[in-house]
Design an enzyme around this catalytic site. Structure first.
Site, PDB file in Angstrom:
ATOM      1  N   GLU A 169       0.807  -1.243   0.000  1.00 20.28           N
ATOM      2  CA  GLU A 169       0.000   0.000   0.000  1.00 20.28           C
ATOM      3  C   GLU A 169       0.831   1.279   0.000  1.00 20.28           C
ATOM      4  O   GLU A 169       0.584   2.186   0.777  1.00 20.28           O
ATOM      5  CB  GLU A 169      -0.950  -0.013   1.205  1.00 20.28           C
ATOM      6  CG  GLU A 169      -1.869  -1.226   1.205  1.00 20.28           C
ATOM      7  CD  GLU A 169      -2.866  -1.223   2.374  1.00 20.28           C
ATOM      8  OE1 GLU A 169      -2.680  -0.447   3.329  1.00 20.28           O
ATOM      9  OE2 GLU A 169      -3.822  -2.008   2.287  1.00 20.28           O
ATOM     10  N   ASN A 211       2.150  -5.232  -3.143  1.00 20.73           N
ATOM     11  CA  ASN A 211       0.731  -5.514  -2.902  1.00 20.73           C
ATOM     12  C   ASN A 211      -0.019  -4.210  -2.629  1.00 20.73           C
ATOM     13  O   ASN A 211       0.475  -3.356  -1.881  1.00 20.73           O
ATOM     14  CB  ASN A 211       0.645  -6.442  -1.670  1.00 20.73           C
ATOM     15  CG  ASN A 211      -0.726  -7.058  -1.443  1.00 20.73           C
ATOM     16  OD1 ASN A 211      -1.275  -7.697  -2.338  1.00 20.73           O
ATOM     17  ND2 ASN A 211      -1.269  -6.885  -0.244  1.00 20.73           N
ATOM     18  N   HIS A 248     -10.311  -5.738  -2.705  1.00 21.74           N
ATOM     19  CA  HIS A 248     -11.424  -5.498  -1.776  1.00 21.74           C
ATOM     20  C   HIS A 248     -12.460  -4.681  -2.548  1.00 21.74           C
ATOM     21  O   HIS A 248     -12.359  -3.451  -2.616  1.00 21.74           O
ATOM     22  CB  HIS A 248     -10.942  -4.720  -0.548  1.00 21.74           C
ATOM     23  CG  HIS A 248      -9.939  -5.452   0.283  1.00 21.74           C
ATOM     24  ND1 HIS A 248     -10.257  -6.594   0.987  1.00 21.74           N
ATOM     25  CD2 HIS A 248      -8.635  -5.214   0.530  1.00 21.74           C
ATOM     26  CE1 HIS A 248      -9.175  -7.019   1.636  1.00 21.74           C
ATOM     27  NE2 HIS A 248      -8.183  -6.205   1.365  1.00 21.74           N
ATOM     28  N   GLU A 277      -6.380 -10.568  -1.556  1.00 22.42           N
ATOM     29  CA  GLU A 277      -7.230 -10.335  -0.373  1.00 22.42           C
ATOM     30  C   GLU A 277      -8.684 -10.191  -0.792  1.00 22.42           C
ATOM     31  O   GLU A 277      -9.403  -9.313  -0.301  1.00 22.42           O
ATOM     32  CB  GLU A 277      -6.771  -9.066   0.366  1.00 22.42           C
ATOM     33  CG  GLU A 277      -5.319  -9.102   0.796  1.00 22.42           C
ATOM     34  CD  GLU A 277      -4.872  -7.858   1.558  1.00 22.42           C
ATOM     35  OE1 GLU A 277      -5.722  -7.066   2.015  1.00 22.42           O
ATOM     36  OE2 GLU A 277      -3.649  -7.679   1.696  1.00 22.42           O
ATOM     37  N   ASP A 279     -12.402  -9.840  -1.385  1.00 23.71           N
ATOM     38  CA  ASP A 279     -13.752  -9.875  -0.818  1.00 23.71           C
ATOM     39  C   ASP A 279     -14.605  -8.906  -1.620  1.00 23.71           C
ATOM     40  O   ASP A 279     -14.087  -7.959  -2.202  1.00 23.71           O
ATOM     41  CB  ASP A 279     -13.790  -9.601   0.701  1.00 23.71           C
ATOM     42  CG  ASP A 279     -13.014  -8.380   1.155  1.00 23.71           C
ATOM     43  OD1 ASP A 279     -12.767  -7.468   0.342  1.00 23.71           O
ATOM     44  OD2 ASP A 279     -12.650  -8.335   2.351  1.00 23.71           O
TER      45      ASP A 279
HETATM   46  C1  XIL Z   1      -6.719  -6.171   7.939  1.00 27.19           C
HETATM   47  C2  XIL Z   1      -7.140  -7.320   8.821  1.00 27.19           C
HETATM   48  O1  XIL Z   1      -8.077  -8.094   8.116  1.00 27.19           O
HETATM   49  C3  XIL Z   1      -7.735  -6.811  10.100  1.00 27.19           C
HETATM   50  O2  XIL Z   1      -7.962  -7.885  10.990  1.00 27.19           O
HETATM   51  C4  XIL Z   1      -6.803  -5.806  10.763  1.00 27.19           C
HETATM   52  O3  XIL Z   1      -7.442  -5.228  11.871  1.00 27.19           O
HETATM   53  C5  XIL Z   1      -6.422  -4.723   9.804  1.00 27.19           C
HETATM   54  O4  XIL Z   1      -5.859  -5.295   8.650  1.00 27.19           O
HETATM   55  N1  XIL Z   1      -5.096  -4.476   3.407  1.00 27.19           N
HETATM   56  C6  XIL Z   1      -4.175  -5.386   3.891  1.00 27.19           C
HETATM   57  C7  XIL Z   1      -4.539  -6.281   5.011  1.00 27.19           C
HETATM   58  O5  XIL Z   1      -3.098  -5.530   3.292  1.00 27.19           O
HETATM   59  O6  XIL Z   1      -3.431  -6.558   5.820  1.00 27.19           O
HETATM   60  C8  XIL Z   1      -5.644  -5.696   5.852  1.00 27.19           C
HETATM   61  O7  XIL Z   1      -6.022  -6.675   6.825  1.00 27.19           O
HETATM   62  C9  XIL Z   1      -6.798  -5.282   4.985  1.00 27.19           C
HETATM   63  C10 XIL Z   1      -6.382  -4.245   3.983  1.00 27.19           C
END
Ligand code: XIL
Length: 476
Positions: A169, A211, A248, A277, A279
């Site tokens: 990020e 990432n 996401h 990741e 969702d």
């Molecule tokens: C999130 C986790 O799912 C949570 O449990 C935590 O509180 C915060 O982080 N981007 C990422 C992940 O790279 O590491 C994050 O995960 C979600 C967004």
């Protein structure tokens, strides 16, 4: 062997094969020969179905849920890759400066490996979830802390992690295309490449990924900024192997069908891509299938990870964004993903045989049955001799005489394709695609009969993939 072009042998791939590939990758190459099959039965789990096209299907795992048997039953059955949701982050692994703690990370790692899954490492350098001591650092002290951290964590997991999210990020949201402001960014714009160079030295076996989120839509400034960085890294030789698209998706950052263009464009830079990741707010079955098919359309898309098992495990439970309901039952999106994975063309099987040019009808041949490193391969009448027998290994090599590999002497158009002693490099790995093209893993370029030649002695080179008949090959 018949004189007509025969499609690559296909075979049902299982998790065991994925593990074989991993083991072979770690231990060095070995020709694993598997009898080809011509059809495959539908797999009944996400991981099994992904493996039949040579990919993985993973989930984030939270260590705190590993004593919930509904959770571990689903996770153990369905997925063949694991990412620690929080346990390998900076605050978890180095809570005090110089004092590493791998208790929770190891819990996730050990559960994954004991259950036959590979592990993605997440994440080494990030503005978020920094321990207090790191948040208050800046400049060269922070730079030093960052490299120490990478060395400490990667050293602990050395040789055990398939892919590491080295940097997470680093770009700003919105239309600027700028880097995100953070203490790491203020330590100097080169912090990202320093992180990658440090990571390569710390664990040369791991694929190193950048990432990010909001980088799936090809038209977004953040996507283009990340693309420019990866292109620059590849041009300058900064070690980067893969790009993770968090994916996401929600009403502020909706799925767009140009995601496939994004994945293809990054792959064309010479990196692997992964959905890391996933969702989707509301978990539309159609959108889940679209995302899955986008990955399946890109040979360099390694696999998909969803960010949790059940909706109730999600970091955004109010979005009900995952594949299982809170009671553990499968949602419609589960079935759409499983069906998409099962419909994908099977990965080419390891196996041995001739490789015949579709346009020429002639075979990939080592001139004069030479065994000398650097001998450029050519087209010749197929004759089934040993200098035309290529063994496709689970590691992705094309071996001849047992210990020589088909080898690209460079990465540009016109690069000579030769034989060379096998050493495990990406310039000796090839992807055999269902359209008949054979793509160099390092270059992203296609195996090409020079100038559309079809005669005996036509030299073989790398060239931009055009799907011409001088770039299509059949294993016979
Ligand atoms: C999130 C986790 O799912 C949570 O449990 C935590 O509180 C915060 O982080 N981007 C990422 C992940 O790279 O590491 C994050 O995960 C979600 C967004």
């Amino acid at each position: 062997m018949g004189s007509n072009a025969i499609p690559p042998p296909i075979v049902r791939r299982k998790i065991g094969r994925l593990l074989t590939a991993l083991v072979v990758g770690v231990l060095g190459s070995a020709a694993v020969l598997v009898a080809p099959q011509t059809s495959h039965a539908a797999e009944s789990t996400l991981g099994g179905a992904a493996a039949q096209s040579g990919r993985y299907f993973g989930t984030a795992i939270a260590s705190g849920r590993l004593n919930d048997s509904t959770y571990t039953t689903i996770a153990g059955r369905e997925f063949n890759s694991v990412t620690a949701e929080n346990e390998m982050k900076i605050d978890a692994t180095e809570p005090q400066r110089g004092q590493f703690n791998f208790t929770a990370g190891d819990r996730v790692y050990n559960w994954a490996v004991q259950n036959g899954k590979q592990v993605r490492g997440h994440t080494l350098a990030w503005h978020s979830q920094q321990p207090g001591w790191m948040q208050s650092l800046s400049g060269s002290a922070l730079r030093q802390a960052m490299t120490n951290h990478i060395n400490g964590v990667m050293g602990h997991y050395k040789g055990k992690i398939a892919q590491w999210d080295v940097v997470n990020e680093a770009f700003a949201d919105g239309t600027s295309g700028a880097r995100r402001d953070s203490n790491l960014q203020r330590s100097g714009n080169d912090w990202i490449e320093v992180a990658f160079r440090t990571a390569r030295a710390a664990d040369p076996a791991a694929k190193l990924c950048y990432n990010d989120y909001n980088v799936e839509n090809w038209t977004w400034a953040k996507t283009q900024a990340m693309y420019a960085m990866v292109r620059d890294f590849k041009q300058r030789g900064v070690p980067i192997d893969c790009v993770g698209f968090q994916s996401h998706f929600n009403s502020d950052s909706p799925y767009n069908s140009n995601f496939r263009t994004t994945l293809q464009s990054f792959a064309a830079l010479g990196v692997d891509v992964a959905i890391t990741e996933l969702d989707i707010q509301g978990a539309s079955a159609t959108t889940y299938a679209n995302v899955t098919n986008d990955c399946l359309a890109v040979p360099r898309c390694l696999g998909i990870t969803v960010w949790g098992v059940r909706d109730t495990d999600s970091w955004r439970p109010e979005h009900s964004p995952l594949l299982f309901n809170g009671d553990g039952s499968k949602k419609p999106a589960y079935t759409s993903v499983l069906n998409a994975l099962n419909a994908a063309s099977p990965a080419p099987s390891p196996g041995s045989g001739q490789i015949k040019g579709v346009g020429s009808g002639r075979c990939l041949d080592v001139p004069g049955a030479s065994t000398t490193d650097g001998t450029q391969v050519n087209l010749w009448d197929c004759n089934n001799r040993t200098n035309q027998q290529w063994a496709y290994t689970a590691a992705g090599e094309l071996r001849v005489y047992g210990n020589k590999c088909l080898d690209a002497a460079g990465t540009g158009n016109g690069t000579k394709v030769q034989i060379y002693s096998c050493w495990g490099g990406d310039n000796q790995k090839w992807r055999l695609n269902s359209d008949g093209s054979i793509v160099g893993v390092q270059s992203g370029l296609c195996l090409d009969a020079t100038a559309n030649g079809t005669a005996n002695g036509t030299l073989i080179q790398l060239y931009s993939c055009s799907n011409g008949s001088n770039q299509r090959w059949a294993r016979t």
